[in-house]
Write a protein that holds these residues in place. Structure first.
Motif, PDB file in Angstrom:
ATOM      1  N   ASP A 102       0.854  -1.185   0.000  1.00 50.28           N
ATOM      2  CA  ASP A 102       0.000   0.000   0.000  1.00 50.28           C
ATOM      3  C   ASP A 102       0.891   1.236   0.000  1.00 50.28           C
ATOM      4  O   ASP A 102       1.095   1.890   1.012  1.00 50.28           O
ATOM      5  CB  ASP A 102      -0.911  -0.025   1.223  1.00 50.28           C
ATOM      6  N   ARG A 103       1.415   1.576  -1.155  1.00 50.75           N
ATOM      7  CA  ARG A 103       2.498   2.542  -1.256  1.00 50.75           C
ATOM      8  C   ARG A 103       2.062   3.976  -0.976  1.00 50.75           C
ATOM      9  O   ARG A 103       0.959   4.389  -1.327  1.00 50.75           O
ATOM     10  CB  ARG A 103       3.124   2.467  -2.657  1.00 50.75           C
ATOM     11  N   ILE A 104       2.963   4.721  -0.340  1.00 48.90           N
ATOM     12  CA  ILE A 104       2.837   6.168  -0.251  1.00 48.90           C
ATOM     13  C   ILE A 104       3.947   6.782  -1.102  1.00 48.90           C
ATOM     14  O   ILE A 104       4.912   6.099  -1.471  1.00 48.90           O
ATOM     15  CB  ILE A 104       2.932   6.664   1.206  1.00 48.90           C
ATOM     16  N   HIS A 105       3.834   8.054  -1.413  1.00 47.71           N
ATOM     17  CA  HIS A 105       4.762   8.702  -2.351  1.00 47.71           C
ATOM     18  C   HIS A 105       5.457   9.866  -1.653  1.00 47.71           C
ATOM     19  O   HIS A 105       4.888  10.940  -1.482  1.00 47.71           O
ATOM     20  CB  HIS A 105       4.012   9.155  -3.594  1.00 47.71           C
ATOM     21  N   VAL A 106       6.709   9.608  -1.250  1.00 46.82           N
ATOM     22  CA  VAL A 106       7.506  10.594  -0.528  1.00 46.82           C
ATOM     23  C   VAL A 106       8.904  10.612  -1.116  1.00 46.82           C
ATOM     24  O   VAL A 106       9.549   9.563  -1.240  1.00 46.82           O
ATOM     25  CB  VAL A 106       7.585  10.242   0.986  1.00 46.82           C
ATOM     26  N   GLY A 107       9.400  11.786  -1.488  1.00 49.93           N
ATOM     27  CA  GLY A 107      10.769  11.931  -1.952  1.00 49.93           C
ATOM     28  C   GLY A 107      10.988  11.470  -3.382  1.00 49.93           C
ATOM     29  O   GLY A 107      10.055  11.071  -4.089  1.00 49.93           O
ATOM     30  N   HIS A 108      12.282  11.512  -3.806  1.00 47.50           N
ATOM     31  CA  HIS A 108      12.664  11.213  -5.185  1.00 47.50           C
ATOM     32  C   HIS A 108      13.483   9.933  -5.325  1.00 47.50           C
ATOM     33  O   HIS A 108      13.872   9.579  -6.429  1.00 47.50           O
ATOM     34  CB  HIS A 108      13.475  12.380  -5.749  1.00 47.50           C
TER      35      HIS A 108
END
Length: 275
Positions: A248-254
């Motif tokens: 259940d991915r979250i999207h933080v950073g590069h």
């Protein structure tokens, strides 16, 4: 009712990016409904792209943190993460022996996701000789297990042999994680103190959001132990927790993003008993 809430401590480094280290441990503790505390042994300047700088905490201050918690709180389980160098490992071992912090989960953190070393080479022997004998469970991934046993681990049989070797060093319960392996299924080998063993199987997830997986897994085990859950069940819950946190991915950073500590337990983890 004083001190009746389950309490747990992470003995680890700080990740300023929030995805690993003590920050990941605290998020895991909160998600698993235990009260989390910290003993910081190092500070890092890092983000999802990597580690830019590391600053070790003076050993006298590490000891002071142990003493402060022991004087007031009822710590029921603990875990270690990044321990930086041999002197810090020795300090943690001595302080733990004089504290009543319950079972100890050792996550032998050695290298950050981006490749930056988080443990001095000379400290590996100190972990083997001094930390593992006081641990309840050790949770190395494949590269960490290879460093501890001194050779490559490329087959299921080699994982089993490595677990028995680490158990003989004094840690009664070993989990060798297979996330760094190959194939569509991740295979983790669990060897328990009573001689029983089993595999945990889960689908491999193609994701760069895996920063802090080892910290989160070991923290979840410690949280469950603090609540009085039996070790075998604690391990299975932790594997389901980290599988869900990756899926259940979250999207933080590069770069290598963090896992999702808001996620639910996954039903995709299977237990394969060894008869």
């Amino acid at each position: 009712m004083i001190n009746s809430t389950p309490q747990v401590v992470t003995i680890a480094g700080s990740d300023s990016g929030g995805g690993a280290g003590a920050q990941a441990d605290l998020k895991t503790f909160q998600a698993r409904q235990v009260f989390g505390t910290t003993i910081f042994v190092a500070l890092t300047a890092q983000n999802t792209l990597g580690v830019q700088s590391v600053h070790s905490v003076p050993t006298s201050f590490i000891t002071a943190q142990f003493e402060s918690l022991a004087a007031d709180l009822d710590i029921r389980a603990a875990k270690t993460g990044m321990l930086a160098d041999s002197q810090i490992v020795k300090t943690v071992v001595e302080a733990y022996k004089t504290s009543n912090f319950g079972p100890l989960v050792v996550d032998p953190v050695m290298i950050a996701k981006g490749g930056h070393p988080l443990l001095a080479e000379e400290a590996i022997e100190t972990i083997k000789q001094e930390l593992l004998p006081i641990a309840t469970v050790c949770t190395p991934n494949l590269p960490e297990a290879e460093s501890l046993v001194g050779h490559a681990i490329e087959t299921d049989e080699a994982m089993v042999d490595a677990a028995h070797y680490l158990q003989q060093l004094g840690c009664p319960n070993i989990i060798i994680k297979g996330g760094h392996g190959t194939g569509d299924t991740v295979r983790d080998y669990v060897l328990l103190e009573d001689g029983t063993s089993f595999w945990l199987l889960a689908p491999r997830i193609d994701s760069r959001a895996t920063h802090g997986t080892g910290d989160t897994f070991s923290a979840c085990i410690a949280a469950e132990l603090a609540k009085g859950v039996a070790l075998r069940e604690a391990i299975i819950i932790a594997r389901r927790f980290i599988q869900g946190a990756i899926a259940d991915r979250i999207h933080v950073g590069h770069g290598h993003g963090p896992t999702n500590h808001w996620a639910s337990l996954s039903n995709d983890v299977m237990v394969e008993e060894i008869i």
